[in-house]
Design a protein around this motif. Structure first.
Motif, PDB file in Angstrom:
ATOM      1  N   PRO A 124     -12.907 -10.326  -9.777  1.00 42.34           N
ATOM      2  CA  PRO A 124     -14.326 -10.638  -9.988  1.00 42.34           C
ATOM      3  C   PRO A 124     -14.762 -10.209 -11.391  1.00 42.34           C
ATOM      4  N   ASN A 125     -15.412 -11.100 -12.105  1.00 39.13           N
ATOM      5  CA  ASN A 125     -15.901 -10.765 -13.448  1.00 39.13           C
ATOM      6  C   ASN A 125     -16.930  -9.644 -13.344  1.00 39.13           C
ATOM      7  N   GLY A 126     -16.705  -8.589 -14.089  1.00 37.75           N
ATOM      8  CA  GLY A 126     -17.639  -7.476 -14.100  1.00 37.75           C
ATOM      9  C   GLY A 126     -17.551  -6.565 -12.887  1.00 37.75           C
ATOM     10  N   GLY A 127     -16.631  -6.832 -11.993  1.00 36.88           N
ATOM     11  CA  GLY A 127     -16.476  -6.005 -10.803  1.00 36.88           C
ATOM     12  C   GLY A 127     -17.069  -6.672  -9.580  1.00 36.88           C
ATOM     13  N   GLY A 128     -16.659  -6.197  -8.417  1.00 34.53           N
ATOM     14  CA  GLY A 128     -17.170  -6.749  -7.170  1.00 34.53           C
ATOM     15  C   GLY A 128     -16.082  -6.865  -6.126  1.00 34.53           C
ATOM     16  N   LYS A 129     -16.352  -7.705  -5.136  1.00 36.19           N
ATOM     17  CA  LYS A 129     -15.440  -7.853  -4.011  1.00 36.19           C
ATOM     18  C   LYS A 129     -14.275  -8.774  -4.353  1.00 36.19           C
ATOM     19  N   ILE A 130     -13.126  -8.432  -3.771  1.00 35.08           N
ATOM     20  CA  ILE A 130     -11.920  -9.250  -3.901  1.00 35.08           C
ATOM     21  C   ILE A 130     -11.527  -9.665  -2.494  1.00 35.08           C
ATOM     22  N   VAL A 131     -11.348 -10.958  -2.289  1.00 33.42           N
ATOM     23  CA  VAL A 131     -10.933 -11.487  -0.988  1.00 33.42           C
ATOM     24  C   VAL A 131      -9.719 -12.376  -1.233  1.00 33.42           C
ATOM     25  N   LEU A 132      -8.601 -12.026  -0.576  1.00 33.19           N
ATOM     26  CA  LEU A 132      -7.347 -12.731  -0.799  1.00 33.19           C
ATOM     27  C   LEU A 132      -6.807 -13.342   0.485  1.00 33.19           C
ATOM     28  N   THR A 133      -6.149 -14.489   0.346  1.00 36.60           N
ATOM     29  CA  THR A 133      -5.353 -15.049   1.436  1.00 36.60           C
ATOM     30  C   THR A 133      -4.017 -14.319   1.457  1.00 36.60           C
ATOM     31  N   ARG A 134      -3.206 -14.604   2.459  1.00 36.79           N
ATOM     32  CA  ARG A 134      -1.875 -13.978   2.530  1.00 36.79           C
ATOM     33  C   ARG A 134      -1.047 -14.334   1.300  1.00 36.79           C
ATOM     34  N   GLU A 135      -1.073 -15.592   0.897  1.00 36.72           N
ATOM     35  CA  GLU A 135      -0.291 -16.031  -0.261  1.00 36.72           C
ATOM     36  C   GLU A 135      -0.776 -15.352  -1.537  1.00 36.72           C
ATOM     37  N   GLN A 136      -2.089 -15.228  -1.690  1.00 35.85           N
ATOM     38  CA  GLN A 136      -2.629 -14.553  -2.875  1.00 35.85           C
ATOM     39  C   GLN A 136      -2.256 -13.072  -2.866  1.00 35.85           C
ATOM     40  N   ALA A 137      -2.296 -12.451  -1.687  1.00 35.50           N
ATOM     41  CA  ALA A 137      -1.916 -11.035  -1.582  1.00 35.50           C
ATOM     42  C   ALA A 137      -0.447 -10.837  -1.967  1.00 35.50           C
ATOM     43  N   ASP A 138       0.416 -11.757  -1.540  1.00 34.36           N
ATOM     44  CA  ASP A 138       1.826 -11.681  -1.935  1.00 34.36           C
ATOM     45  C   ASP A 138       1.973 -11.795  -3.457  1.00 34.36           C
ATOM     46  N   SER A 139       1.195 -12.685  -4.060  1.00 34.56           N
ATOM     47  CA  SER A 139       1.217 -12.822  -5.522  1.00 34.56           C
ATOM     48  C   SER A 139       0.705 -11.555  -6.198  1.00 34.56           C
ATOM     49  N   TRP A 140      -0.307 -10.942  -5.626  1.00 35.33           N
ATOM     50  CA  TRP A 140      -0.799  -9.679  -6.166  1.00 35.33           C
ATOM     51  C   TRP A 140       0.307  -8.633  -6.155  1.00 35.33           C
ATOM     52  N   LEU A 141       1.061  -8.553  -5.058  1.00 35.13           N
ATOM     53  CA  LEU A 141       2.148  -7.571  -5.003  1.00 35.13           C
ATOM     54  C   LEU A 141       3.164  -7.809  -6.100  1.00 35.13           C
TER      55      LEU A 141
END
Length: 194
Positions: A124-141
């Protein structure tokens, strides 16, 4: 940053957290740096006639000189028990690694760049909530792991590095960032586990 949580929603499982603006800025800068390194490495790949005829990409045949890139893109093969003093064994290992690197490095770079792009697009620009799908969470890892490897290599972190450095050690503030990335990755792993 808040710990990651797992929420069941109508659209499927979501993974949530929250970051303040400073945390977003630090993570964005680190991810952009790693992605930039990978993009430059990919752009250095030679082109050959066979690749142009078949459409198959080929990558570099030699390991990166940069220690950070070498950590992100290590050799594929390390023979067990081989006497590294033998020049024939070294040449054979170099040939095998060069061939494997040429075949697979472009795809590995693409996967790592895509993981970084996912992090950047979901921050999130400037901070805030992050909501991820399973696929996005895997990419984050994947992306967080790459950033940790890059920062750890730059700082010279190894098994003997203490959890805290002396205050006058120039690496001390960066080690805190490394620990923060480790905590963030571990928190996400915990909620991803069934």
């Amino acid at each position: 940053m808040r710990m990651w949580t797992r929420k069941n929603a109508l659209g499927g499982v979501k993974f949530k957290s929250e970051m303040d603006g400073r945390e977003v800025a630090v993570l964005r800068s680190l991810v952009e740096s790693v992605v930039g390194l990978l993009e430059r490495r990919g752009a250095e790949a030679p082109t050959d006639d066979l690749a142009e005829l078949t459409g198959m990409r080929s990558g570099n045949t030699s390991a990166p000189d940069d220690p950070t890139l070498a950590r992100l893109l290590p050799d594929f093969h390390r023979p067990e028990g081989a006497d590294t003093a033998e020049s024939d064994a070294l040449a054979e290992q170099a040939d095998l690694n060069g061939a494997l690197r040429s075949l697979y490095e472009p795809d590995i770079i693409d996967i790592k760049r895509a993981a970084g792009a996912t992090i950047l697009s979901t921050l999130p620009n400037g901070g805030g909530k992050i909501v991820l799908t399973r696929e996005q969470a895997d990419s984050w890892l994947t992306g967080l792991n790459d950033v940790r490897l890059a920062l750890g290599t730059t700082l010279g972190i190894d098994a003997d590095t203490p959890d805290q450095l002396e205050e006058d050690d120039p690496r001390a503030p960066h080690l805190d960032v490394y620990h923060w990335l480790t905590w963030m990755q571990d928190s996400l792993v915990q909620v991803l586990m069934p």
